[in-house]
Design a protein around this motif. Structure first.
Motif, PDB file in Angstrom:
ATOM      1  N   ALA A  42       0.815  -1.217   0.000  1.00  0.00           N
ATOM      2  CA  ALA A  42       0.000   0.000   0.000  1.00  0.00           C
ATOM      3  C   ALA A  42       0.848   1.266   0.000  1.00  0.00           C
ATOM      4  O   ALA A  42       0.599   2.178  -0.794  1.00  0.00           O
ATOM      5  CB  ALA A  42      -0.952  -0.007   1.196  1.00  0.00           C
ATOM      6  N   ASP A  43       1.866   1.337   0.865  1.00  0.00           N
ATOM      7  CA  ASP A  43       2.650   2.573   0.925  1.00  0.00           C
ATOM      8  C   ASP A  43       3.368   2.849  -0.385  1.00  0.00           C
ATOM      9  O   ASP A  43       3.416   3.988  -0.850  1.00  0.00           O
ATOM     10  CB  ASP A  43       3.621   2.566   2.110  1.00  0.00           C
ATOM     11  CG  ASP A  43       4.648   1.453   2.069  1.00  0.00           C
ATOM     12  OD1 ASP A  43       4.427   0.428   1.393  1.00  0.00           O
ATOM     13  OD2 ASP A  43       5.691   1.613   2.727  1.00  0.00           O
ATOM     14  N   GLU A  44       3.881   1.809  -1.028  1.00  0.00           N
ATOM     15  CA  GLU A  44       4.565   1.973  -2.317  1.00  0.00           C
ATOM     16  C   GLU A  44       3.601   2.444  -3.401  1.00  0.00           C
ATOM     17  O   GLU A  44       3.890   3.369  -4.157  1.00  0.00           O
ATOM     18  CB  GLU A  44       5.212   0.648  -2.718  1.00  0.00           C
ATOM     19  CG  GLU A  44       6.011   0.704  -3.982  1.00  0.00           C
ATOM     20  CD  GLU A  44       6.603  -0.656  -4.367  1.00  0.00           C
ATOM     21  OE1 GLU A  44       7.029  -0.773  -5.533  1.00  0.00           O
ATOM     22  OE2 GLU A  44       6.617  -1.571  -3.539  1.00  0.00           O
ATOM     23  N   PHE A  45       2.426   1.806  -3.456  1.00  0.00           N
ATOM     24  CA  PHE A  45       1.430   2.184  -4.461  1.00  0.00           C
ATOM     25  C   PHE A  45       1.006   3.652  -4.308  1.00  0.00           C
ATOM     26  O   PHE A  45       1.005   4.406  -5.282  1.00  0.00           O
ATOM     27  CB  PHE A  45       0.199   1.276  -4.380  1.00  0.00           C
ATOM     28  CG  PHE A  45      -0.953   1.790  -5.203  1.00  0.00           C
ATOM     29  CD1 PHE A  45      -0.976   1.602  -6.570  1.00  0.00           C
ATOM     30  CD2 PHE A  45      -1.990   2.501  -4.615  1.00  0.00           C
ATOM     31  CE1 PHE A  45      -2.026   2.112  -7.352  1.00  0.00           C
ATOM     32  CE2 PHE A  45      -3.032   3.010  -5.375  1.00  0.00           C
ATOM     33  CZ  PHE A  45      -3.046   2.813  -6.743  1.00  0.00           C
ATOM     34  N   TYR A  46       0.630   4.055  -3.094  1.00  0.00           N
ATOM     35  CA  TYR A  46       0.095   5.405  -2.911  1.00  0.00           C
ATOM     36  C   TYR A  46       1.164   6.477  -3.089  1.00  0.00           C
ATOM     37  O   TYR A  46       0.866   7.571  -3.533  1.00  0.00           O
ATOM     38  CB  TYR A  46      -0.644   5.529  -1.575  1.00  0.00           C
ATOM     39  CG  TYR A  46      -1.946   4.774  -1.643  1.00  0.00           C
ATOM     40  CD1 TYR A  46      -3.009   5.255  -2.398  1.00  0.00           C
ATOM     41  CD2 TYR A  46      -2.088   3.543  -1.023  1.00  0.00           C
ATOM     42  CE1 TYR A  46      -4.186   4.539  -2.519  1.00  0.00           C
ATOM     43  CE2 TYR A  46      -3.259   2.819  -1.131  1.00  0.00           C
ATOM     44  CZ  TYR A  46      -4.308   3.326  -1.884  1.00  0.00           C
ATOM     45  OH  TYR A  46      -5.463   2.606  -2.004  1.00  0.00           O
ATOM     46  N   ARG A  47       2.397   6.173  -2.769  1.00  0.00           N
ATOM     47  CA  ARG A  47       3.464   7.148  -3.011  1.00  0.00           C
ATOM     48  C   ARG A  47       3.711   7.313  -4.515  1.00  0.00           C
ATOM     49  O   ARG A  47       3.899   8.429  -4.998  1.00  0.00           O
ATOM     50  CB  ARG A  47       4.744   6.744  -2.278  1.00  0.00           C
ATOM     51  CG  ARG A  47       4.493   6.752  -0.796  1.00  0.00           C
ATOM     52  CD  ARG A  47       5.612   6.932   0.130  1.00  0.00           C
ATOM     53  NE  ARG A  47       5.220   6.634   1.509  1.00  0.00           N
ATOM     54  CZ  ARG A  47       4.403   7.361   2.253  1.00  0.00           C
ATOM     55  NH1 ARG A  47       3.853   8.440   1.771  1.00  0.00           N
ATOM     56  NH2 ARG A  47       4.103   7.024   3.488  1.00  0.00           N
TER      57      ARG A  47
END
Length: 125
Positions: A42-47
Motif C-alpha cells: 500500500a505505501d509503495e502504491f500510494y506514493r
C-alpha cells in the motif's frame, strides 16, 4: 472505525492526497492491486500514485457491503489530473478486504484503463 467509516475516510484522504492517512488505514502487510500500477504494498502504491498526481476529485456513487463479511465495494467517479496536467475521468470500483480490526488487507481497483494507461505511459516517457 466500522467498515463504512473506513470506506469514507479512504475516499476523503485519497481525494486530499493525504497519503500518510490513506496508508494508515491499511494493515502492515496491506496491498493494492491496480490495473496500471500492478500489485504493490500500500505505501509503495500510494506514493507512486501521489508522485504522478496533481489533483484528484472523487464523486461517490455508492458503498456496497456484503452481509457477514469483512468485504465491501466502493463505486465512484475519479477525476484525475496527472503531473503533466493531463486529465482523465472514469468510473471505479474498489473492492476492499478488511481484517478483524477493520484495517485494509487488500484493495483491488477495477476500471477501464484505455485512456488512463496512455496518459500514465506518456508521463513516464
Amino acid at each position: 472505525m466500522n467498515k463504512k467509516e473506513v470506506a469514507n475516510k479512504y475516499l476523503e484522504y485519497l481525494e486530499k492526497g493525504d497519503i500518510n492517512n490513506v496508508v494508515d488505514l491499511f494493515d502492515i502487510n496491506g496491498i493494492v492491486d491496480s490495473p496500471i500500477y500492478g500489485v504493490k504494498k500500500a505505501d509503495e502504491f500510494y506514493r507512486e500514485l501521489s508522485n504522478d498526481t496533481t489533483n484528484s476529485e472523487l464523486f461517490l456513487k455508492g458503498i456496497f457491503e456484503q452481509t457477514n463479511s469483512n468485504d465491501l465495494a466502493l463505486y465512484f467517479t475519479y477525476k484525475w489530473t496527472l503531473q503533466n496536467n493531463q486529465e482523465v475521468e472514469f468510473d471505479v470500483v474498489d473492492i476492499i478486504e478488511l481484517d478483524s480490526k477493520n484495517k485494509i488487507k487488500k484493495l483491488k481497483i477495477i476500471y477501464d484503463t484505455v485512456v488512463a494507461r496512455k496518459l500514465v505511459d506518456k508521463l513516464k516517457e
